[in-house]
Design a protein around this motif. Structure first.
Motif, PDB file in Angstrom:
ATOM      1  N   ASP A 178      51.362  14.688 -24.841  1.00 35.69           N
ATOM      2  CA  ASP A 178      51.903  14.176 -26.098  1.00 35.69           C
ATOM      3  C   ASP A 178      50.923  13.264 -26.824  1.00 35.69           C
ATOM      4  N   VAL A 179      49.807  12.922 -26.182  1.00 32.60           N
ATOM      5  CA  VAL A 179      48.802  12.087 -26.844  1.00 32.60           C
ATOM      6  C   VAL A 179      48.125  12.894 -27.943  1.00 32.60           C
ATOM      7  N   VAL A 180      48.174  12.382 -29.171  1.00 31.52           N
ATOM      8  CA  VAL A 180      47.543  13.036 -30.315  1.00 31.52           C
ATOM      9  C   VAL A 180      46.118  12.531 -30.506  1.00 31.52           C
ATOM     10  N   GLY A 181      45.939  11.221 -30.340  1.00 31.54           N
ATOM     11  CA  GLY A 181      44.631  10.622 -30.550  1.00 31.54           C
ATOM     12  C   GLY A 181      44.720   9.109 -30.488  1.00 31.54           C
ATOM     13  N   TRP A 182      44.026   8.443 -31.396  1.00 34.17           N
ATOM     14  CA  TRP A 182      43.980   6.976 -31.396  1.00 34.17           C
ATOM     15  C   TRP A 182      44.079   6.482 -32.822  1.00 34.17           C
ATOM     16  N   LEU A 183      44.911   5.454 -33.059  1.00 34.59           N
ATOM     17  CA  LEU A 183      45.037   4.832 -34.368  1.00 34.59           C
ATOM     18  C   LEU A 183      44.479   3.425 -34.303  1.00 34.59           C
ATOM     19  N   VAL A 184      43.629   3.081 -35.270  1.00 33.68           N
ATOM     20  CA  VAL A 184      43.031   1.754 -35.288  1.00 33.68           C
ATOM     21  C   VAL A 184      42.852   1.283 -36.724  1.00 33.68           C
ATOM     22  N   ILE A 185      43.122   0.000 -36.947  1.00 31.87           N
ATOM     23  CA  ILE A 185      42.777  -0.676 -38.202  1.00 31.87           C
ATOM     24  C   ILE A 185      41.806  -1.785 -37.818  1.00 31.87           C
TER      25      ILE A 185
ATOM     26  N   GLY B 241      39.628  -4.890 -37.060  1.00 33.06           N
ATOM     27  CA  GLY B 241      39.754  -6.303 -37.366  1.00 33.06           C
ATOM     28  C   GLY B 241      41.158  -6.850 -37.392  1.00 33.06           C
ATOM     29  N   THR B 242      42.179  -5.997 -37.207  1.00 36.02           N
ATOM     30  CA  THR B 242      43.563  -6.462 -37.289  1.00 36.02           C
ATOM     31  C   THR B 242      44.222  -6.627 -35.923  1.00 36.02           C
ATOM     32  N   GLY B 243      43.646  -6.043 -34.888  1.00 41.09           N
ATOM     33  CA  GLY B 243      44.280  -6.024 -33.571  1.00 41.09           C
ATOM     34  C   GLY B 243      45.084  -4.763 -33.341  1.00 41.09           C
ATOM     35  N   ILE B 244      45.271  -3.949 -34.370  1.00 43.50           N
ATOM     36  CA  ILE B 244      45.988  -2.680 -34.222  1.00 43.50           C
ATOM     37  C   ILE B 244      45.018  -1.627 -33.724  1.00 43.50           C
ATOM     38  N   SER B 245      45.172  -1.224 -32.475  1.00 42.89           N
ATOM     39  CA  SER B 245      44.307  -0.225 -31.837  1.00 42.89           C
ATOM     40  C   SER B 245      45.062   0.342 -30.648  1.00 42.89           C
ATOM     41  N   TYR B 246      45.684   1.516 -30.833  1.00 42.55           N
ATOM     42  CA  TYR B 246      46.577   2.051 -29.807  1.00 42.55           C
ATOM     43  C   TYR B 246      46.490   3.573 -29.716  1.00 42.55           C
ATOM     44  N   PRO B 247      46.850   4.107 -28.554  1.00 41.48           N
ATOM     45  CA  PRO B 247      47.000   5.567 -28.448  1.00 41.48           C
ATOM     46  C   PRO B 247      48.079   6.025 -29.420  1.00 41.48           C
ATOM     47  N   LEU B 248      47.905   7.196 -29.983  1.00 38.77           N
ATOM     48  CA  LEU B 248      48.871   7.751 -30.927  1.00 38.77           C
ATOM     49  C   LEU B 248      49.583   8.914 -30.262  1.00 38.77           C
ATOM     50  N   LEU B 249      50.914   8.843 -30.213  1.00 39.26           N
ATOM     51  CA  LEU B 249      51.738   9.839 -29.523  1.00 39.26           C
ATOM     52  C   LEU B 249      52.593  10.627 -30.510  1.00 39.26           C
ATOM     53  N   GLN B 250      53.133  11.737 -30.036  1.00 35.79           N
ATOM     54  CA  GLN B 250      54.188  12.447 -30.744  1.00 35.79           C
ATOM     55  C   GLN B 250      55.110  13.084 -29.720  1.00 35.79           C
ATOM     56  N   GLY B 251      56.377  12.667 -29.738  1.00 40.34           N
ATOM     57  CA  GLY B 251      57.347  13.174 -28.784  1.00 40.34           C
ATOM     58  C   GLY B 251      58.211  14.267 -29.360  1.00 40.34           C
TER      59      GLY B 251
ATOM     60  N   HIS C 249      40.647  -5.482 -44.786  1.00 40.76           N
ATOM     61  CA  HIS C 249      41.012  -4.406 -43.852  1.00 40.76           C
ATOM     62  C   HIS C 249      41.605  -3.249 -44.640  1.00 40.76           C
ATOM     63  N   PRO C 250      40.788  -2.551 -45.418  1.00 40.25           N
ATOM     64  CA  PRO C 250      41.319  -1.567 -46.368  1.00 40.25           C
ATOM     65  C   PRO C 250      41.649  -0.206 -45.784  1.00 40.25           C
ATOM     66  N   CYS C 251      41.185   0.084 -44.568  1.00 42.27           N
ATOM     67  CA  CYS C 251      41.283   1.456 -44.068  1.00 42.27           C
ATOM     68  C   CYS C 251      41.977   1.566 -42.722  1.00 42.27           C
ATOM     69  N   VAL C 252      42.710   2.661 -42.572  1.00 36.68           N
ATOM     70  CA  VAL C 252      43.338   3.038 -41.310  1.00 36.68           C
ATOM     71  C   VAL C 252      42.598   4.267 -40.788  1.00 36.68           C
ATOM     72  N   TYR C 253      42.274   4.265 -39.490  1.00 36.70           N
ATOM     73  CA  TYR C 253      41.555   5.392 -38.894  1.00 36.70           C
ATOM     74  C   TYR C 253      42.417   6.043 -37.826  1.00 36.70           C
ATOM     75  N   ILE C 254      42.403   7.366 -37.818  1.00 40.49           N
ATOM     76  CA  ILE C 254      43.015   8.128 -36.734  1.00 40.49           C
ATOM     77  C   ILE C 254      41.947   9.058 -36.184  1.00 40.49           C
ATOM     78  N   ALA C 255      41.611   8.874 -34.916  1.00 41.30           N
ATOM     79  CA  ALA C 255      40.624   9.724 -34.249  1.00 41.30           C
ATOM     80  C   ALA C 255      41.352  10.700 -33.344  1.00 41.30           C
ATOM     81  N   THR C 256      40.953  11.972 -33.391  1.00 37.48           N
ATOM     82  CA  THR C 256      41.513  13.007 -32.533  1.00 37.48           C
ATOM     83  C   THR C 256      40.365  13.832 -31.965  1.00 37.48           C
ATOM     84  N   ASN C 257      40.685  14.757 -31.099  1.00 35.19           N
ATOM     85  CA  ASN C 257      39.645  15.643 -30.569  1.00 35.19           C
ATOM     86  C   ASN C 257      39.072  16.554 -31.641  1.00 35.19           C
ATOM     87  N   SER C 258      39.784  16.699 -32.749  1.00 39.26           N
ATOM     88  CA  SER C 258      39.326  17.572 -33.831  1.00 39.26           C
ATOM     89  C   SER C 258      38.486  16.838 -34.867  1.00 39.26           C
ATOM     90  N   GLY C 259      38.482  15.521 -34.836  1.00 35.45           N
ATOM     91  CA  GLY C 259      37.722  14.763 -35.822  1.00 35.45           C
ATOM     92  C   GLY C 259      38.342  13.415 -36.090  1.00 35.45           C
TER      93      GLY C 259
END
Length: 313
Positions: free
Chosen positions: A108-115, A117-127, A191-201
């Motif tokens: 169910d792990v999709v990738g990683w979400l991070v902003i 400098g904010t402390g938001i940096s977590y695995p991204l799931l979908q159930g 902190h203008p940007c949100v990033y989502i990293a996956t195996n596809s890019g």
């Protein structure tokens, strides 16, 4: 004699309340440690890189001027104007991540979400439903802190026009709690940007709207196949925003909504919305078929509120 027994009874009740409070505090502390350990393990498995100390300049800003450094940094950093994802130091760092090890533990792990400098940096799931990771870590262990997860009706490949991501707003400042800072334009510029990293890019989204709303509004609408419906959605989002970012997404763009609770009541949510900046680094996946629904089913907003360390969401 009667007053004496009343005093003893009151003392006993207060004692029970105290013991229950201590137990709940201990339970929450243990669950927070469990979640911290799970997130640390995930970061180690994907080889989460240390992000460089730079600030990105938003593409548009009504206030102008330099972009301030992050609040966590003691040394001011120069803003970086970017023309492509290839020049983005965050995207360059995140593209080396490999999610194979995490997905072997939990597909169910999709990738990683991070902003940054904010402390938001977590695995991204979908159930399978929006309740799956409302109170479970990425490893599937029970925790009131839950996980950061994509709405179950959205495309896992992030190819929908509108993708919703949920996360709790914890009183200890973890998960999506830092989103509350986006009421400040200076914070958004830092902190203008949100990033989502996956195996596809790697995807980079730029924040264009911040506001509070109820769970029944068009903010949570999915399945918008017509350009007119999409434009109406975008107009509504920008109209609700407490910030005028100068960004005007179009119906051809892709929108990311980060949703968490507020301290107002159980039916109110804080949302931070961002638009995909250009194309992602890797080859685009085929466009997913539009959803038939207009609102997320089994959305976490409908779950009963948390009563421990979480402020809900």
């Amino acid at each position: 004699m009667k007053k004496k027994w009343l005093r003893r009874g009151l003392a006993a009740v207060l004692g029970v309340i105290f013991l229950v409070s201590v137990f709940m505090l201990g339970l929450q502390t243990w669950q927070n440690r469990l979640s911290d350990e799970a997130d640390a393990e995930a970061a180690e498995l994907v080889k989460l890189p240390e992000l460089p100390a730079v600030s990105l300049s938003p593409k548009a800003s009504p206030t102008g001027g330099e972009t301030p450094g992050t609040e966590e940094s003691q040394t001011p950093v120069e803003p970086v104007e970017l023309e492509s994802m290839g020049e983005d130091p965050y995207a360059q760092a995140l593209r080396e991540m490999d999610f194979t090890a995490l997905q072997e533990v939990n597909p169910d792990v999709v990738g990683w979400l991070v902003i940054p400098g904010t402390g938001i940096s977590y695995p991204l799931l979908q159930g399978a439903t929006n309740q799956t990771y409302l109170r479970h870590t990425w490893r599937g262990e029970y925790s009131t802190r839950g996980s950061v997860f994509i709405d179950s009706q959205c495309s896992r490949s992030l190819t929908d026009f509108h993708t919703i991501v949920y996360g709790h707003r914890m009183r200890n400042g973890t998960m999506f709690a830092p989103l509350a800072n986006y009421g400040s334009e200076s914070y958004r510029q830092a902190h203008p940007c949100v990033y989502i990293a996956t195996n596809s890019g790697t995807y980079r989204y730029e924040i264009f709207a911040v506001y509070e709303t109820s769970t029944g509004t068009s903010t949570y609408q999915l399945g918008m196949s017509s350009a007119a419906t999409r434009q109406s959605f975008l107009d509504d989002c920008r109209g609700r925003s407490v910030l005028d970012t100068g960004l005007a997404p179009t119906p051809e763009d892709r929108i990311l909504t980060l949703s968490t609770c507020t301290t107002a009541n159980d039916s109110t949510r804080l949302v931070v919305q961002a638009v995909l900046w250009g194309e992602r680094e890797e080859e685009e996946s085929p466009e997913a078929e539009p959803l038939e629904t207009v609102a997320p089913e089994n959305a976490p907003e409908e779950a009963e509120p948390l009563t421990t360390d979480a402020a809900g969401g």
